[in-house]
Design a protein around this motif. Structure first.
Motif, mmCIF file in Angstrom:
data_model
loop_
_atom_site.group_PDB
_atom_site.id
_atom_site.type_symbol
_atom_site.label_atom_id
_atom_site.label_comp_id
_atom_site.label_asym_id
_atom_site.label_seq_id
_atom_site.Cartn_x
_atom_site.Cartn_y
_atom_site.Cartn_z
ATOM 1 N N PHE A 80 -58.977 23.363 5.372
ATOM 2 C CA PHE A 80 -57.644 23.946 5.383
ATOM 3 C C PHE A 80 -57.759 25.432 5.699
ATOM 4 O O PHE A 80 -58.323 26.203 4.907
ATOM 5 C CB PHE A 80 -56.955 23.717 4.040
ATOM 6 N N LEU A 81 -57.251 25.824 6.860
ATOM 7 C CA LEU A 81 -57.366 27.187 7.349
ATOM 8 C C LEU A 81 -56.006 27.857 7.224
ATOM 9 O O LEU A 81 -55.017 27.393 7.819
ATOM 10 C CB LEU A 81 -57.833 27.202 8.809
ATOM 11 N N ALA A 82 -55.942 28.938 6.456
ATOM 12 C CA ALA A 82 -54.660 29.542 6.118
ATOM 13 C C ALA A 82 -54.695 31.059 6.268
ATOM 14 O O ALA A 82 -55.760 31.657 6.447
ATOM 15 C CB ALA A 82 -54.274 29.168 4.682
ATOM 16 N N ARG A 83 -53.511 31.675 6.168
ATOM 17 C CA ARG A 83 -53.425 33.136 6.271
ATOM 18 C C ARG A 83 -54.166 33.822 5.127
ATOM 19 O O ARG A 83 -54.769 34.870 5.319
ATOM 20 C CB ARG A 83 -51.965 33.573 6.262
ATOM 21 N N GLY A 84 -54.075 33.247 3.952
ATOM 22 C CA GLY A 84 -54.703 33.856 2.788
ATOM 23 C C GLY A 84 -55.136 32.818 1.786
ATOM 24 O O GLY A 84 -54.878 31.614 1.949
ATOM 25 N N SER B 109 -58.478 32.712 5.069
ATOM 26 C CA SER B 109 -59.105 31.951 3.988
ATOM 27 C C SER B 109 -59.221 30.486 4.395
ATOM 28 O O SER B 109 -58.335 29.950 5.071
ATOM 29 C CB SER B 109 -58.279 32.056 2.699
ATOM 30 N N VAL B 110 -60.329 29.867 3.975
ATOM 31 C CA VAL B 110 -60.583 28.451 4.289
ATOM 32 C C VAL B 110 -61.064 27.749 3.024
ATOM 33 O O VAL B 110 -61.926 28.268 2.304
ATOM 34 C CB VAL B 110 -61.645 28.295 5.406
ATOM 35 N N LEU B 111 -60.520 26.565 2.764
ATOM 36 C CA LEU B 111 -60.998 25.713 1.683
ATOM 37 C C LEU B 111 -61.267 24.317 2.227
ATOM 38 O O LEU B 111 -60.664 23.898 3.224
ATOM 39 C CB LEU B 111 -59.983 25.638 0.541
ATOM 40 N N GLU B 112 -62.153 23.612 1.549
ATOM 41 C CA GLU B 112 -62.569 22.283 1.997
ATOM 42 C C GLU B 112 -62.398 21.269 0.881
ATOM 43 O O GLU B 112 -62.524 21.591 -0.304
ATOM 44 C CB GLU B 112 -64.044 22.327 2.432
ATOM 45 N N ILE B 113 -62.106 20.047 1.271
ATOM 46 C CA ILE B 113 -62.160 18.907 0.351
ATOM 47 C C ILE B 113 -63.192 17.934 0.890
ATOM 48 O O ILE B 113 -63.171 17.582 2.069
ATOM 49 C CB ILE B 113 -60.801 18.207 0.227
#
Length: 306
Positions: free
Chosen positions: A175-179, A248-252
């Motif tokens: 998930f690639l987001a602004r923040g 900011s990037v998060l992964e599942i």
């Protein structure tokens, strides 16, 4: 490096034309029950602790779902747990150790098989000698149990549980987001949706991992190291997969008892994040792979679009 072409744009969220690369794993499922949901969860959380990645933990484990009394094996509140490792031996070792240290020890707990697999492995039979000769073997129909005396009273555990070699580990979404706030909102929405899918777990804390990895690294002996292509602070000094708008990037990461279960979880998570939209969630959704050379399971995002 994933292909950065666009597969689709849905509700303003860009879906990368890429795929998640996943690996075969051996897996099992067990059911732990207790006098209350609180103590069933205490046992399950202890059992699944430090089980985020086979890289360092020896297994990947998590709670599949909470079982109401009418769905449990003994009419008490329960929890279904899934455990995966790279092979049968890894599952056997981790299951026996965690059963003995985390469920046998937990007040009012009992433990049962919850998978009809290709074959069986020891469950209660792996720890029965703790009873120091006082263990009692009981059979009810085709079910075999061990009764073990403990200071509280008695621990009841089914003798064996099923194991499958058809498990899949490493399904994933990025998930690639602004923040960081938006990335977390997208990932949390996805995890909540995935938890409704049976036969899958998201083994990292809260189902989410911020320290996504690549294979190997610059230091000798490193099996994995930070995925610098997706680190926002390294844009400009490394070949980056991120545009200037991504902060900011998060992964599942998803493990499942079958490839179909992993695909269904990815689909549910993708839909939940897309529904949130780009202002409150992800601008882009991608997936991690190694060029298709390491894992035989390829989950193309364009094939699981909501």
């Amino acid at each position: 490096m994933p292909d950065m072409n666009t597969a689709a744009t849905i509700n303003g969220v860009v879906i990368d034309d890429t795929f998640a690369e996943a690996f075969p794993m051996s897996g099992t499922a067990i059911q732990v029950t207790a006098d209350s949901e609180k103590w069933a969860l205490e046992a399950a959380r202890s059992f699944t602790g430090f089980a985020t990645s086979v890289i360092a933990c020896g297994c990947e484990a998590g709670i599949d779902r909470i079982l109401p009394p009418e769905e449990s094996r003994d009419g008490r509140p329960g929890v279904r747990i899934l455990l995966f490792s790279m092979d049968r031996a890894g599952v056997v070792k981790q299951l026996g150790t965690r059963l003995g240290q985390c469920i046998l020890t937990s007040p009012s707990s009992a433990c049962y098989a919850d998978l009809a697999g290709e074959s069986e492995i020891d469950l209660g039979s792996a720890i029965r000698y703790f009873a120091d000769g006082w263990q009692i073997s009981k059979k009810f129909g085709d079910k075999h149990f061990w009764r073990m005396p403990v200071m509280e009273g008695e621990f009841l555990c089914e003798a064996k549980t099923g194991i499958t070699s058809q498990g899949v580990g490493g399904g994933n979404l990025l998930f690639l987001a602004r923040g960081s706030r938006q990335a977390l909102a997208a990932a949390e929405a996805a995890v909540e949706a995935m938890r409704a899918v049976p036969d899958v777990i998201m083994p990292f804390p809260g189902g989410i991992v911020r320290s996504g990895s690549k294979v190997g690294g610059k230091y000798k002996g490193m099996m994995a190291s930070t995925n610098d292509a997706y680190c926002p602070t390294l844009k400009g000094v490394t070949p980056s997969a991120l545009g200037p708008e991504i902060g900011s990037v998060l992964e599942i990461v998803i493990d499942g008892l079958s490839a179909d279960a992993v695909a269904e979880a990815m689909r549910a998570g993708l839909k939940a994040a897309v529904d949130l939209g780009p202002d409150e969630g992800a601008l882009r959704i991608g997936a991690g792979n190694y060029g298709g050379n390491l894992g035989p399971h390829h989950f193309h995002l364009k094939d699981i679009l909501p």
